[in-house]
Design a protein around this motif. Sequence first.
Motif, PDB file in Angstrom:
ATOM      1  N   LYS A 298      55.045  54.716  56.957  1.00 22.57           N
ATOM      2  CA  LYS A 298      54.237  53.659  56.358  1.00 22.57           C
ATOM      3  C   LYS A 298      54.327  53.764  54.840  1.00 22.57           C
ATOM      4  O   LYS A 298      54.126  54.824  54.281  1.00 22.57           O
ATOM      5  CB  LYS A 298      52.773  53.859  56.763  1.00 22.57           C
ATOM      6  N   PRO A 299      54.605  52.630  54.169  1.00 26.73           N
ATOM      7  CA  PRO A 299      54.593  52.665  52.714  1.00 26.73           C
ATOM      8  C   PRO A 299      53.227  53.106  52.200  1.00 26.73           C
ATOM      9  O   PRO A 299      52.200  52.764  52.795  1.00 26.73           O
ATOM     10  CB  PRO A 299      54.881  51.219  52.319  1.00 26.73           C
ATOM     11  N   LEU A 300      53.213  53.865  51.112  1.00 28.54           N
ATOM     12  CA  LEU A 300      51.956  54.339  50.543  1.00 28.54           C
ATOM     13  C   LEU A 300      51.340  53.248  49.670  1.00 28.54           C
ATOM     14  O   LEU A 300      51.479  53.268  48.464  1.00 28.54           O
ATOM     15  CB  LEU A 300      52.199  55.599  49.706  1.00 28.54           C
ATOM     16  N   THR A 301      50.683  52.315  50.317  1.00 27.82           N
ATOM     17  CA  THR A 301      50.111  51.206  49.553  1.00 27.82           C
ATOM     18  C   THR A 301      48.725  51.538  49.042  1.00 27.82           C
ATOM     19  O   THR A 301      48.204  50.860  48.175  1.00 27.82           O
ATOM     20  CB  THR A 301      49.995  49.956  50.424  1.00 27.82           C
ATOM     21  N   GLY A 302      48.111  52.574  49.587  1.00 23.31           N
ATOM     22  CA  GLY A 302      46.766  52.925  49.155  1.00 23.31           C
ATOM     23  C   GLY A 302      45.763  51.834  49.461  1.00 23.31           C
ATOM     24  O   GLY A 302      44.785  51.660  48.748  1.00 23.31           O
ATOM     25  N   GLY A 303      46.007  51.071  50.485  1.00 23.86           N
ATOM     26  CA  GLY A 303      45.101  49.974  50.816  1.00 23.86           C
ATOM     27  C   GLY A 303      45.308  48.843  49.849  1.00 23.86           C
ATOM     28  O   GLY A 303      45.796  49.039  48.743  1.00 23.86           O
ATOM     29  N   LYS A 304      44.957  47.659  50.282  1.00 24.03           N
ATOM     30  CA  LYS A 304      45.149  46.511  49.393  1.00 24.03           C
ATOM     31  C   LYS A 304      44.079  46.510  48.314  1.00 24.03           C
ATOM     32  O   LYS A 304      42.983  47.010  48.505  1.00 24.03           O
ATOM     33  CB  LYS A 304      45.048  45.214  50.202  1.00 24.03           C
ATOM     34  N   LYS A 305      44.457  45.944  47.204  1.00 24.08           N
ATOM     35  CA  LYS A 305      43.470  45.761  46.137  1.00 24.08           C
ATOM     36  C   LYS A 305      42.507  44.660  46.569  1.00 24.08           C
ATOM     37  O   LYS A 305      42.927  43.656  47.130  1.00 24.08           O
ATOM     38  CB  LYS A 305      44.207  45.347  44.873  1.00 24.08           C
TER      39      LYS A 305
ATOM     40  N   ILE B 246      45.666  57.267  45.574  1.00 22.09           N
ATOM     41  CA  ILE B 246      46.813  56.367  45.538  1.00 22.09           C
ATOM     42  C   ILE B 246      46.409  55.050  44.910  1.00 22.09           C
ATOM     43  O   ILE B 246      45.452  54.409  45.358  1.00 22.09           O
ATOM     44  CB  ILE B 246      47.373  56.149  46.951  1.00 22.09           C
ATOM     45  N   VAL B 247      47.118  54.677  43.875  1.00 27.25           N
ATOM     46  CA  VAL B 247      46.855  53.389  43.234  1.00 27.25           C
ATOM     47  C   VAL B 247      47.147  52.286  44.253  1.00 27.25           C
ATOM     48  O   VAL B 247      48.235  52.250  44.822  1.00 27.25           O
ATOM     49  CB  VAL B 247      47.752  53.212  41.992  1.00 27.25           C
ATOM     50  N   PRO B 248      46.163  51.404  44.506  1.00 26.07           N
ATOM     51  CA  PRO B 248      46.385  50.409  45.562  1.00 26.07           C
ATOM     52  C   PRO B 248      47.483  49.420  45.217  1.00 26.07           C
ATOM     53  O   PRO B 248      47.775  49.179  44.047  1.00 26.07           O
ATOM     54  CB  PRO B 248      45.035  49.708  45.684  1.00 26.07           C
ATOM     55  N   GLN B 249      48.052  48.871  46.266  1.00 24.39           N
ATOM     56  CA  GLN B 249      49.111  47.861  46.138  1.00 24.39           C
ATOM     57  C   GLN B 249      48.641  46.749  45.212  1.00 24.39           C
ATOM     58  O   GLN B 249      47.562  46.193  45.398  1.00 24.39           O
ATOM     59  CB  GLN B 249      49.391  47.298  47.524  1.00 24.39           C
ATOM     60  N   LEU B 375      57.133  56.682  47.472  1.00 28.96           N
ATOM     61  CA  LEU B 375      56.164  55.738  48.026  1.00 28.96           C
ATOM     62  C   LEU B 375      56.467  55.410  49.489  1.00 28.96           C
ATOM     63  O   LEU B 375      55.862  54.524  50.074  1.00 28.96           O
ATOM     64  CB  LEU B 375      56.133  54.465  47.179  1.00 28.96           C
ATOM     65  N   ARG B 376      57.403  56.147  50.065  1.00 27.14           N
ATOM     66  CA  ARG B 376      57.759  56.000  51.478  1.00 27.14           C
ATOM     67  C   ARG B 376      58.216  54.594  51.856  1.00 27.14           C
ATOM     68  O   ARG B 376      57.848  54.063  52.897  1.00 27.14           O
ATOM     69  CB  ARG B 376      56.593  56.437  52.367  1.00 27.14           C
ATOM     70  N   LEU B 377      58.956  54.005  50.992  1.00 28.19           N
ATOM     71  CA  LEU B 377      59.542  52.714  51.327  1.00 28.19           C
ATOM     72  C   LEU B 377      60.842  52.962  52.091  1.00 28.19           C
ATOM     73  O   LEU B 377      61.343  54.076  52.139  1.00 28.19           O
ATOM     74  CB  LEU B 377      59.825  51.926  50.049  1.00 28.19           C
ATOM     75  N   ILE B 401      55.601  47.339  45.754  1.00 26.94           N
ATOM     76  CA  ILE B 401      55.081  48.570  45.148  1.00 26.94           C
ATOM     77  C   ILE B 401      56.195  49.471  44.621  1.00 26.94           C
ATOM     78  O   ILE B 401      55.925  50.482  43.995  1.00 26.94           O
ATOM     79  CB  ILE B 401      54.186  49.382  46.119  1.00 26.94           C
TER      80      ILE B 401
END
Lengths: 306, 441
Positions: A298-305, B246-249, B375-377, B401
């Motif tokens: 899973k991409p590390l998106t850190g949750g949506k803003k 983690i800075v969010p998308q 970022l595991r893309l 991202i």
Amino acid sequence: MNKLISSVSPHITSSKNTTRIMLDVIIALIPAAVASVIIFGLRALLVIGVCVGVCVFSEWGFEKLVKKENTITDLSAVVTGMLLAFNLPVGIPLWQAAFGSIVAIVVVKQLFGGIGQNFANPAITARIVMMTAFSGTMTTWVIPDSVSSATPLALMAKGEMSSLPSYLDMFLGKRGGCLGETCVLALLLGGIYLIIRRVITWHTPVVFIGTVAVMSLIFGKDIPYELMSGGLTLGAIFMATDYSSTPAEKWGKVIFGLGCGLITVLIRFWGNFPEGVSFSILIMNILTPFISKLTRQKPLTGGKKQ
Amino acid sequence: MRFLKLRGTHVPHKKNTAGLSPVRIPTPETVVIPMSMHIGRPAEVKVKKGDEVRVGDLIGAPTSYISAPIHSSVSGKVLKIEDITISNGGLVPAVYIESDGLQTVSDSVKPPTVTDFDSFIEAVKQSGAVGLGGAGFPTFAKFAVKDIISRVNTVVINGAECEPYITSDTRTMLDKAEYIFKGIEAIKKYTGLKSFIIGIENNKKDAIERMRSFAEKTDGVEIKELPAVYPQGGEKVLVFNTLGKIVPQGGLPLDVGAVVINVTTLAFIAEYLETGMPLTEKCITIDGSAIKEPKNVIAPIGMTIGDLIEAAGGFSAEPSKILYGGPMMGITVPSLEAPVLKMTNAIIALDEKDAEPPKTTQCINCGACLNHCPLRLDPRAISLAFKLDDPESLKALCVDICMECGCCSYVCPAKRPFVQTNKLAKAKLRAYLDKLKEEKK
Ligand code: SF4
Ligand code: SF4
């Protein structure tokens, strides 16, 4: 002054390239090749030579024919040739070895788009095709210092435990079998080299062999024999780690190894064939796209803003 | 307890110049100062041909909020105002100034009066400071946050310097440590923020030690040793490895309570508060296989790359490629006439052998690219979706991202040009999403 190059980053890349990786695999296969000559005689070298030669030639020929860029310098055809030879009995007629090589390169590899695109391992698939086509010669085992004319697995299947070779002989490879699969010592050396060079990770071989060990324990089999016989070591280190036909991610590799181990024992303990490594790898090759989907990172998106 | 570890890759360090204090090089005869060295609209030219200017005089004024003023880096006469080509191929107006060699300082250069938060932000704005990333985000905007105390917990100070060759931040930490800490005190005083973390890669023992010796005497400053694994200096990676968040998308470090500022930028702001001299010169690492004498120099903004390298000892071989910044994320310099910019921290010149692009071959499915992406893309899947013109998949693959760090391309044995594809894929996704939004309206 000539013009400065303009390009997108990165402006440096690692020294790793496809040829270097394949060269490492070849280096890792050399101990087992040497062992095969010592154990089975010079004819082993001849078989390896024919397989490698025909593999490289058919890759060159096919690419020439369909006007694709030539890729024999990436050495992957050499690897396929060596692996196929390792999976053949030393007494195989050379024309059959050549036939297998063409199947491996043309049918399994090139027709699916060449390096990186084939879904099944070329050497394994070719071996299975040959086992079906030439079942006689494919199961005629030449035995070093001939004690018995059957492989340990066949002996075990028949319950003839007394004529089995000793553990030490098994480890060194003095037993019946395909020419590159018997010397566990040489194969392990190659495996360690590949892990050190980071060509493969430990996940697949360790899980694969480990699963066979655990299942052997559960079903009361002789664990050292189970681990050292058949093509388990060769398959787990060199075939189940093939890039094209196995999952690329860690957990995918673990599932792949687990599946291979389970199918191997299933075939060994209850199937009609004494040996299940090739089939298990081929079946898992077919399942690889699903495993990859299942274990996709899973991409590390850190949750949506918000 | 953290289970997650960010991946990356080992790149050669090549910190040949870490032990070399920067030397000031002679002022060039002319400088070329572009009006766009920041994100946002170009500044408006405030001088005309024939005007006399001095060091620190305003020559470009901001035209929008996210923008930065531009100052003269030499004293002399304005020769002309002309468009120049910049790295992305675009044209921007630039002021050509002929130096009189005297470097007379402008009367306008005097310490700013700073008494509170607003005047602090204004001072940082007037200093002309911009972030080091290629985009050049104006520094003041990072701090110009309403209710900063309730929204920001920590100021993360970036001393990672993870790119090969570059040592200008290392030099700042060694040579200007007191200014870094003066900067910290100023931020404390005017914004009320109390907690600071300086992140430094653990291959810079001297810098870590020096920062520690100062941090011991200061409240609220932690020195964080980072593994020497590229890309520690990437904003998202740095925030994660210092704060565990983690800075969010689509978000900023602010969304996880952080403001990130580079060590050199911070030291500069402290100096500006003391002297009032705006951003007119830079400490630059000059290195690479085509450079005769690798070294750190202090050079005026606007000096052409050709003059700069000449003054720093010249080329050892014909340069085939010259970079603003390091080899992992650097941007190619279009020509030797291109100037030193505000964001320039290094000029790397590569000879023919090093500049030669690697031959791209077919993917062998080794998985190295996805196993090294911090970022595991999945760069392969992104490339495929881009080729198939499939923006929905690009969205699902989160290409937006991607920080263009280049780890994937670096490790790929088939040398796939992922950063290039990802840039294009991002643009395609943006266009697609914009269109969707419009259709909704
Ligand atoms: S996909 Fe983007 S973030 Fe990931 S390694 Fe490649 S350039 Fe870096
Ligand atoms: S690193 Fe390169 S060769 Fe390996 S899977 Fe990724 S794209 Fe393919």
